[in-house]
Design a protein around this motif. Sequence first.
Motif, short mmCIF file in Angstrom:
data_model
loop_
_atom_site.label_atom_id
_atom_site.label_comp_id
_atom_site.label_asym_id
_atom_site.label_seq_id
_atom_site.Cartn_x
_atom_site.Cartn_y
_atom_site.Cartn_z
N LYS A 289 -28.90 -6.54 -32.90
CA LYS A 289 -28.33 -7.80 -32.43
C LYS A 289 -28.32 -7.82 -30.90
CE LYS A 289 -25.25 -7.91 -36.45
NZ LYS A 289 -23.86 -7.74 -36.91
N ARG A 290 -28.51 -9.00 -30.36
CA ARG A 290 -28.48 -9.12 -28.90
C ARG A 290 -27.10 -8.77 -28.36
NH1 ARG A 290 -32.08 -14.71 -27.88
NH2 ARG A 290 -33.43 -14.38 -29.70
N SER A 291 -26.06 -9.10 -29.10
CA SER A 291 -24.69 -8.79 -28.67
C SER A 291 -24.49 -7.28 -28.59
CB SER A 291 -23.68 -9.40 -29.64
OG SER A 291 -23.88 -8.91 -30.95
N GLN A 292 -25.09 -6.52 -29.51
CA GLN A 292 -24.95 -5.07 -29.51
C GLN A 292 -25.67 -4.46 -28.31
OE1 GLN A 292 -26.63 -4.51 -33.47
NE2 GLN A 292 -24.63 -3.85 -34.26
N LEU A 293 -26.88 -4.94 -28.04
CA LEU A 293 -27.63 -4.40 -26.90
C LEU A 293 -26.99 -4.75 -25.57
CD1 LEU A 293 -31.38 -4.92 -27.92
CD2 LEU A 293 -29.97 -2.86 -28.10
N MET A 294 -26.43 -5.94 -25.47
CA MET A 294 -25.75 -6.33 -24.23
C MET A 294 -24.54 -5.44 -23.97
SD MET A 294 -27.34 -8.72 -22.61
CE MET A 294 -26.09 -9.37 -21.51
N ALA A 295 -23.95 -4.89 -25.05
CA ALA A 295 -22.77 -4.03 -24.91
C ALA A 295 -23.13 -2.61 -24.50
CB ALA A 295 -21.99 -4.02 -26.23
N ILE A 296 -24.35 -2.14 -24.83
CA ILE A 296 -24.67 -0.72 -24.59
C ILE A 296 -25.81 -0.48 -23.62
CG2 ILE A 296 -23.89 -0.16 -26.94
CD1 ILE A 296 -27.03 0.28 -27.48
N TYR A 297 -26.51 -1.53 -23.18
CA TYR A 297 -27.76 -1.28 -22.45
C TYR A 297 -27.55 -0.51 -21.14
CZ TYR A 297 -27.24 -5.06 -18.96
OH TYR A 297 -26.83 -5.86 -17.92
N GLU A 298 -26.48 -0.82 -20.42
CA GLU A 298 -26.25 -0.11 -19.15
C GLU A 298 -25.94 1.37 -19.40
OE1 GLU A 298 -24.55 -3.00 -15.84
OE2 GLU A 298 -23.25 -3.00 -17.60
N LYS A 299 -25.10 1.62 -20.40
CA LYS A 299 -24.73 3.00 -20.73
C LYS A 299 -25.96 3.78 -21.22
CE LYS A 299 -21.67 5.63 -23.80
NZ LYS A 299 -20.64 5.53 -24.87
N THR A 300 -26.79 3.14 -22.03
CA THR A 300 -27.98 3.80 -22.56
C THR A 300 -28.96 4.14 -21.44
OG1 THR A 300 -27.75 2.61 -24.65
CG2 THR A 300 -29.90 3.60 -24.19
N ILE A 301 -29.19 3.20 -20.54
CA ILE A 301 -30.11 3.45 -19.41
C ILE A 301 -29.60 4.59 -18.56
CG2 ILE A 301 -31.05 2.48 -17.28
CD1 ILE A 301 -31.08 -0.25 -18.68
N ASP A 302 -28.30 4.60 -18.26
CA ASP A 302 -27.72 5.68 -17.45
C ASP A 302 -27.87 7.02 -18.15
OD1 ASP A 302 -26.99 3.88 -15.50
OD2 ASP A 302 -24.94 3.60 -16.25
N SER A 303 -27.66 7.03 -19.47
CA SER A 303 -27.76 8.27 -20.24
C SER A 303 -29.19 8.81 -20.22
CB SER A 303 -27.30 8.02 -21.68
OG SER A 303 -27.48 9.16 -22.47
N VAL A 304 -30.17 7.94 -20.42
CA VAL A 304 -31.57 8.35 -20.42
C VAL A 304 -31.98 8.86 -19.04
CG1 VAL A 304 -33.95 7.52 -20.62
CG2 VAL A 304 -32.24 6.85 -22.32
N LEU A 305 -31.56 8.18 -17.99
CA LEU A 305 -31.88 8.61 -16.63
C LEU A 305 -31.26 9.97 -16.33
CD1 LEU A 305 -31.52 5.26 -14.62
CD2 LEU A 305 -33.62 6.50 -15.11
N ALA A 306 -30.02 10.16 -16.77
CA ALA A 306 -29.34 11.44 -16.54
C ALA A 306 -30.08 12.58 -17.26
CB ALA A 306 -27.90 11.36 -17.02
N GLN A 307 -30.52 12.31 -18.49
CA GLN A 307 -31.24 13.32 -19.26
C GLN A 307 -32.57 13.65 -18.62
OE1 GLN A 307 -29.79 14.76 -22.21
NE2 GLN A 307 -31.35 16.26 -21.59
#
Length: 570
Positions: A289-307
């Motif tokens: 859902k677009r609502s789900q991605l809007m809620a997590i996209y910043e956190k997910t990007i930060d997590s991937v970059l950190a890894q």
Amino acid sequence: QFESSGMRAFLSELKPSEFENLSAANALYRPGPMGQIPVYIKNKLNPDKVTYLHPKLEPILNVTYGCMVYQEQVMQIARDIGGFTMGRSDSLRRAMGKKKMDVMLKERQNFIYGRKAENGEPAIAGAINNGVDEKTANEIYDLMVEFAKYAFPKAHSVAYAALAYETAWLKTYYPVEFMAALISSIMGSSGTVSLYIRECKRLGIEILPPDINESRDKFTVENNKIRFGLAAVKNVGTNVIQEIVKAREKKGKFISFADFCTKVDPIVLNKRQVESLIKCGAFDSLKVKRSQLMAIYEKTIDSVLAQKKKNIEGQFSLFDSMEAHIQVADELPDLPEYHEKAILSMEKEMMGVYLSGHPLSEYESLLEKLATTNTSEISEIRDAGEATVLYDGSRVVLGGIIIKKQNKITKNNNMMAFITLEDLYGTVEGIIFPKIYDECKDILYEDNIVLVEGAIDASEEDSPKLIVNKVTELKKEPSREPVQNKPQGKPQNKLYIKVRDLESYKNIKKDLFYCICSHRGQDPVIIYNEKDRTNMVLPDKYRVNIEDKILIQDLKVLLGEENIAVKNRC
């Protein structure tokens, strides 16, 4: 060249049978020479009845059925009848176009009577010496003066006609490929994109939404459908699109949002671009859902970059594939999807068009009954000139959604408003003066769906505007009885309206179309020009209900009973 409603109506009447007809249509469909359109149609359909002021004109004007259409024809008449040189005939054309009266008067004498050679200039034979009598020579010159003001270069007209014919051929035989290329060519203009997407719908061509696993930069053909191009999405640049395509071709299609963030180079991908891709629905195929991605996209990007940063620092230096250790499953919160209105708003914001639906979709049939025009037809006014049904001052009814509203206080301390109204085809600006504003201010707010009555203002250089006289909320139930379709098998009628000539038609055009648009139905309307003995069939948009007694009564009052006739369709 041929997509405006006025030009389509002209070509429908003309029934082109050869390429030359298309070239002439291009030259005639402009302010000025439009007055020759009825004569050209009449002569084309009845070539045996074409007459010429003098037999010498026939080889020059026969290609355009006796009408003077091109600048080259003016020049050839000056040469073949007046005896002018090539250079002098071109100078005459320029003088006529710029209305240089002194030059035109001098050259009239030379054209009719000729001139002896003097001062190194060659002699001019003159029309009389070439077998044309003085009276006819004057009439020919007058005709040249009149049409040289507006005559079009044939080279230009032929080039435009060739391009129009080629694109029409492509649209006929390769409609999906043609429309994909056409939309790709105007991606920067959301209004035009919206119009062409509507055309795809009319042609039965499905527009697929943008997709990170399928879309490229431009609009592409996919299983006889058109896939929305990522370059038309706001904030998504060419570099990131190339990286997305490169990543999925090299590393495989994206299976989750985290997988997308892992495979695409973070150097070219930023959070703003990701947000735009989410809002436009590019990740919908991942079943999230677009609502789900809007809620997590910043956190997910930060997590991937950190890894990835840890990998670069050598913590997994023994492994060939660093991405294998990054989590690719999305941790999605349990959230309901945005409601349809919010999703449509996002699509409009990111792509400039509504794709998965339209706020006016459920009102479409109602708008067909109540509205007399649309924003696409209004936008044609400036280019179409006199040939379009609409013109500066036309009274119209238009339905749409208010997407922007700006209040303004006048010098007299009264409130007025400027609104931007959007329908299924585009947008138009409406101006609401204080008196009207006071009557409808309670329903003037953004996202409200309204029916607007007013007059078109095309007097400025900018796009035509609407001077609003009345605003009402558009309800799903029609506010007046819809026109009933005629039973199958019953003969359909035609409404014939007789006018004395083209000038008479122009004089009553404004009142006539206001009357027609107030009584819409299924019966065709035909304007009969008594002087030229030609018929002009109005576009289907302006059909009427002949059984409406008020319509017939109003037309008889306006034009006289003898000028209104109803006939059965053969």
